[in-house]
Design an enzyme around this catalytic site. Structure first.
Site, PDB file in Angstrom:
ATOM      1  N   ASP A 137      41.076  48.843  41.727  1.00 55.50           N
ATOM      2  CA  ASP A 137      40.816  50.007  42.583  1.00 55.50           C
ATOM      3  C   ASP A 137      39.425  50.600  42.332  1.00 55.50           C
ATOM      4  OD1 ASP A 137      41.126  51.177  40.090  1.00 55.50           O
ATOM      5  OD2 ASP A 137      42.758  52.521  40.681  1.00 55.50           O
ATOM      6  N   HIS A 139      38.203  51.400  39.329  1.00 58.33           N
ATOM      7  CA  HIS A 139      38.071  52.304  38.180  1.00 58.33           C
ATOM      8  C   HIS A 139      37.183  51.696  37.099  1.00 58.33           C
ATOM      9  CE1 HIS A 139      42.034  50.574  36.374  1.00 58.33           C
ATOM     10  NE2 HIS A 139      41.052  50.130  35.609  1.00 58.33           N
ATOM     11  N   GLU A 144      39.826  56.957  37.381  1.00 60.98           N
ATOM     12  CA  GLU A 144      40.405  56.489  38.633  1.00 60.98           C
ATOM     13  C   GLU A 144      39.615  57.059  39.817  1.00 60.98           C
ATOM     14  OE1 GLU A 144      42.418  54.165  38.559  1.00 60.98           O
ATOM     15  OE2 GLU A 144      44.241  54.480  37.381  1.00 60.98           O
TER      16      GLU A 144
HETATM   17  C1  F6R Z   1      40.048  48.988  29.474  1.00 60.73           C
HETATM   18  C2  F6R Z   1      39.447  49.641  30.616  1.00 60.73           C
HETATM   19  C3  F6R Z   1      39.764  49.264  32.016  1.00 60.73           C
HETATM   20  C4  F6R Z   1      39.756  47.763  32.269  1.00 60.73           C
HETATM   21  C5  F6R Z   1      40.135  47.474  33.712  1.00 60.73           C
HETATM   22  C6  F6R Z   1      40.200  45.991  33.995  1.00 60.73           C
HETATM   23  O1  F6R Z   1      39.544  49.525  28.271  1.00 60.73           O
HETATM   24  O2  F6R Z   1      38.699  50.525  30.412  1.00 60.73           O
HETATM   25  O3  F6R Z   1      38.848  49.871  32.883  1.00 60.73           O
HETATM   26  O4  F6R Z   1      38.484  47.251  31.988  1.00 60.73           O
HETATM   27  O5  F6R Z   1      41.372  48.047  33.981  1.00 60.73           O
HETATM   28  O6  F6R Z   1      41.252  45.433  33.283  1.00 60.73           O
HETATM   29  P1  F6R Z   1      41.446  43.847  33.192  1.00 60.73           P
HETATM   30  O7  F6R Z   1      40.253  43.335  32.485  1.00 60.73           O
HETATM   31  O8  F6R Z   1      42.694  43.664  32.390  1.00 60.73           O
HETATM   32  O9  F6R Z   1      41.540  43.375  34.584  1.00 60.73           O
END
Ligand code: F6R
Length: 261
Positions: A137, A139, A144
Site C-alpha cells: 500500500d 507504506h 501507513e
Molecule cells: C519492516 C518495515 C515494513 C516492510 C514492508 C515490506 O521493518 O518497516 O515497511 O519493509 O512492510 O515488507 P516485506 O519486505 O515483508 O514485503
C-alpha cells in the site's frame, strides 16, 4: 533519486551489500538502519556471507537501529522485530546486543516511547545507511497512507491490508498486533543515505507511485523524492510498471565505475 533495475533480488542485494561493506570499512562505528520483513533477506544473507569471507571486516562497533516494532511484543517474542533482526542479521554479523536499538513495544509509557527512541537515534549519531522495504500500500516503515510527511517516531495503527500481508509471519491474521511504534517519515528522511529494496509484482504499483507519482501522504514512500541521496534497487518484476524504466537502465549501464551508489 537513483533507480536501479536488475534481473533478480540477489543482484539488488549485492549492490546494497557492497555499499554497506564499504561504509563499515571506512567507518567501523557506522550506524546501520535495518528493516524487517521478507525483502531484505537476500541482502542480510549476503552480508553474513561477506563477513565470513572477509577477515578484515568487523561489525563489532556497528550500531543497528530498527525502523519499527509491534506494540505488545516483548524483545524475546519470536515475532518481535528486535528478535527477528537479531536472528536474521545482527547476531551473525557479530553486532553486540546492546548496540541493537528498537522502539520498545512493551514500554509502560507508549505515548512517550517515540521521543525516547528519537533521543537514542540522536545519541548514536544518526543513521548512515537506512535499508527500507515498501508495503504493497506504499507504506514506509509502518507509516501507513495518510501519515504526515514530517512525522516522528510514534504509535500507529496498521491497516487491515498490512495485517493481512504480515499474517504469514504469525500463522493467523488475528495474532498480528493492531498497533506499532514506527519511525516517522521525517525521522527516516534524516538518515544520510536511503536504500529502498523491492522485489516481485506485488510491489510494482507501490513502487511506481513512490518513484514516479506525486509526493503525497497517500503514498508514504513517495517522501523518498524529498531526500537528496536515495537509491532504489528493484528486481525486474517490481520495476514492471515504471514508465521511465528505459532511462533508469540506460543511466545504470553508463554509470562511471568509480561512482558507487
Ligand atoms: C519492516 C518495515 C515494513 C516492510 C514492508 C515490506 O521493518 O518497516 O515497511 O519493509 O512492510 O515488507 P516485506 O519486505 O515483508 O514485503
Amino acid at each position: 533519486m537513483e533507480v536501479v533495475i536488475l534481473p533478480t533480488s540477489e543482484d539488488c542485494a549485492e549492490i546494497a551489500a557492497t555499499a554497506i561493506e564499504r561504509l563499515v570499512h571506512t567507518k567501523p562505528s557506522a550506524v546501520l538502519g535495518v528493516a524487517t520483513g521478507s525483502t531484505p533477506i537476500p541482502l542480510y544473507r549476503r552480508l553474513i556471507r561477506g563477513r565470513h569471507s572477509d577477515a578484515s571486516l568487523s561489525y563489532a562497533n556497528v550500531h543497528a537501529v530498527l525502523l519499527d516494532e509491534y506494540v505488545g511484543l516483548g524483545r524475546e517474542h519470536p515475532q518481535s522485530y528486535r528478535a527477528t533482526i537479531r536472528q536474521e542479521l545482527t547476531d551473525a554479523l557479530g553486532i553486540p546486543d546492546h548496540q541493537v536499538h528498537a522502539p520498545d513495544g512493551t514500554a509502560e509509557d507508549l505515548q512517550h516511547e517515540g521521543q525516547r527512541y528519537e533521543a537514542q537515534l540522536a545519541a548514536v549519531g544518526g543513521v548512515d545507511i537506512q535499508i527500507l522495504g515498501i508495503g504493497s500500500d506504499g507504506h514506509l516503515a509502518f507509516n501507513e497512507p495518510g501519515s504526515s510527511l514530517t512525522s516522528r517516531t510514534r504509535l500507529k495503527t496498521l491497516t487491515a491490508r498490512t495485517r493481512e500481508d504480515n499474517a504469514r509471519f504469525f500463522g493467523n491474521v488475528n495474532d498480528v498486533p493492531h498497533h506499532v511504534l514506527t519511525q516517522g517519515l521525517g525521522t527516516i528522511l534524516e538518515a544520510r543515505h536511503l536504500i529502498l529494496l523491492a522485489s516481485g509484482t506485488s510491489k510494482a504499483q507501490a513502487v511506481r507511485d513512490a518513484v514516479e507519482g506525486p509526493l503525497t501522504a497517500q503514498c508514504p514512500a513517495s517522501v523518498l523524492q524529498w531526500h537528496p541521496h536515495v537509491t532504489v534497487l528493484l528486481d525486474r518484476d517490481a520495476a514492471s510498471l515504471l514508465s521511465r524504466a528505459e532511462y533508469y537502465r540506460y543511466t545504470w549501464a553508463h554509470k562511471p565505475a568509480w561512482q558507487g551508489i
